[in-house]
Scaffold this motif. Structure first.
Motif, short mmCIF file in Angstrom:
data_model
loop_
_atom_site.label_atom_id
_atom_site.label_comp_id
_atom_site.label_asym_id
_atom_site.label_seq_id
_atom_site.Cartn_x
_atom_site.Cartn_y
_atom_site.Cartn_z
N ARG A 112 0.88 -1.17 0.00
CA ARG A 112 0.00 0.00 0.00
C ARG A 112 0.92 1.21 0.00
O ARG A 112 1.49 1.58 1.02
N TYR A 123 -14.55 2.46 -6.37
CA TYR A 123 -13.88 1.17 -6.30
C TYR A 123 -14.83 0.12 -5.71
O TYR A 123 -15.64 0.44 -4.84
N SER A 125 -16.03 -2.90 -3.30
CA SER A 125 -15.72 -3.07 -1.88
C SER A 125 -16.37 -4.32 -1.31
O SER A 125 -17.33 -4.84 -1.87
N THR A 143 -11.80 -1.79 0.43
CA THR A 143 -12.08 -1.22 -0.87
C THR A 143 -10.99 -1.69 -1.82
O THR A 143 -9.82 -1.71 -1.46
N GLU A 146 -7.81 2.72 -3.82
CA GLU A 146 -7.95 3.97 -3.09
C GLU A 146 -7.49 5.12 -3.97
O GLU A 146 -6.62 4.95 -4.83
N TYR A 149 -3.53 5.85 -3.31
CA TYR A 149 -2.60 4.76 -3.00
C TYR A 149 -2.57 3.74 -4.13
O TYR A 149 -3.61 3.43 -4.74
#
Length: 177
Positions: A112, A123, A125, A143, A146, A149
């Motif tokens: 991440r 996104y 989830s 999710t 992001e 990220y």
């Protein structure tokens, strides 16, 4: 001679059926012990996924208990609830949930990393909740991306994600979601 062959055949069939039933009993005990050990009444997996490469989304819930599993689609005009047949599916769901959410023997994320460019989009989830004594408590929301990220998921989590999508494809009609 024919009588002996028939007896051997019947004994073979009996042994095969007994082994199969014993295996199912072990699987059933695995599922039941998970709920007893963790003092959980049931688990709800709420999913919001993109369909194929299209911009369509599908939303559904999977409700899992020691005795059954069902997939629920709450559409615009109706609610569809379908039992997920097969103890293997319940056992597989329990394995993923235990590994990734309850016992956490595997991490969901492998990487991440903050990115320089922010992508504004929706996104998919997965929200996992548990019920204890009739009370709902969210365990975790994941999710599948992001805004700021770069994310790499653990391969087992990606398998879990694909497995959930395959359950929706198997049990829900395409026009439902």
């Amino acid at each position: 001679m024919k009588v002996e062959i028939k007896k051997l055949l019947l004994i073979g069939i009996y042994v095969c059926v007994s082994i199969h039933l014993h295996g199912q009993q072990d699987d059933d005990e695995y599922v039941r012990s998970f709920f007893l050990k963790n003092k959980i009444d049931s688990i709800e997996i709420s999913c919001g996924f993109f369909r194929d490469s299209k911009h369509e989304t599908m939303f559904f819930d999977i409700i899992l208990s020691a005795d059954h599993a069902k997939i629920v689609y709450n559409g615009r005009h109706n609610v569809t609830s379908v039992n997920i047949d097969g103890l293997d599916y319940r056992k597989r769901l329990i394995s993923y949930i235990s590994m990734l959410y309850i016992n956490k023997t595997k991490n969901i994320y492998e990487l991440r990393r903050k990115r320089n460019i922010i992508y504004a989009m929706e996104y998919p989830s997965i929200v996992l909740s548990k019920y204890k004594k009739g009370r709902k408590k969210m365990i975790r929301r994941v999710t599948m991306g992001e805004f700021s990220y770069d994310i790499e998921f653990n391969p087992e989590f990606e398998e879990f994600y694909r497995f959930l999508v395959s359950l929706a494809d198997r049990y829900l009609l395409p026009q439902q979601y």
